[in-house]
Design a protein around this motif. Structure first.
Motif: not given
Length: 178
Positions: A165-171
């Motif tokens: 989810e971090f990769e998808r939204r915030y990285r």
């Protein structure tokens, strides 16, 4: 030198306080720094994460931190301590090689001054700020030396997310996207 296993969340060694290094120029300290260098390089190559590592993460309870920032020389810090902090503590994204499946937001000081020794035993001070997210990174690694994990500093459990989810939204907007 070998790539060492990184201890994972739940291993009690991660909660222990590391011991000061009496002689930074000792051969065993140089060997530890090489192991840290090889280990963090391996993780960076295989996962895309890994800008720094603390000795307790490989089971060595010594006050040693190693930074391996992209495009810069490897930087070992022996017996580092934070001697000054900004009053500002913005929330930043944090991840850890000891629990890379979890990303969280934690408060970190905007800038810090760190006192440390080099491998020859000389004392230095450096002021770290937002450049390369150095202040956040050093606070994270020095916490490891005191048995503190970033998950201990989370202020809102709703900020916890999986790596996916971090990769998808915030990285892209984080220090990990650079």
């Amino acid at each position: 030198m070998p790539v060492r296993e990184i201890l994972q969340l739940g291993n009690p060694v991660l909660r222990q306080v590391a011991h000061p290094v009496a002689d930074p120029s000792a051969p065993e300290v140089a060997a530890l720094v090489q192991d840290l260098t090889d280990t963090v390089a391996h993780w960076r190559e295989t996962t895309g994460y890994g800008r720094a590592i603390a000795a307790p993460q490989i089971g060595a309870l010594k006050r040693v931190v190693l930074l391996r920032l992209p495009g810069r020389e490897v930087w070992p810090l022996i017996n580092p301590s934070i001697v000054a902090r900004s009053p500002e503590t913005p929330l930043v994204w944090d991840a850890c090689l000891s629990f890379l499946a979890i990303f969280i937001q934690v408060p970190r000081h905007s800038w810090i001054t760190v006192r440390y020794q080099d491998l020859g035993g000389q004392w230095h001070e450096t002021r770290a700020g937002a450049e390369d997210d150095l202040a956040e990174l050093l606070q994270h690694e020095i916490d490891h030396l005191d048995g503190i994990l970033s998950i201990d500093r989370v202020v809102d459990v709703r900020s916890i997310c999986t790596r996916e989810e971090f990769e998808r939204r915030y990285r892209a907007d984080s220090p990990y996207g650079r």
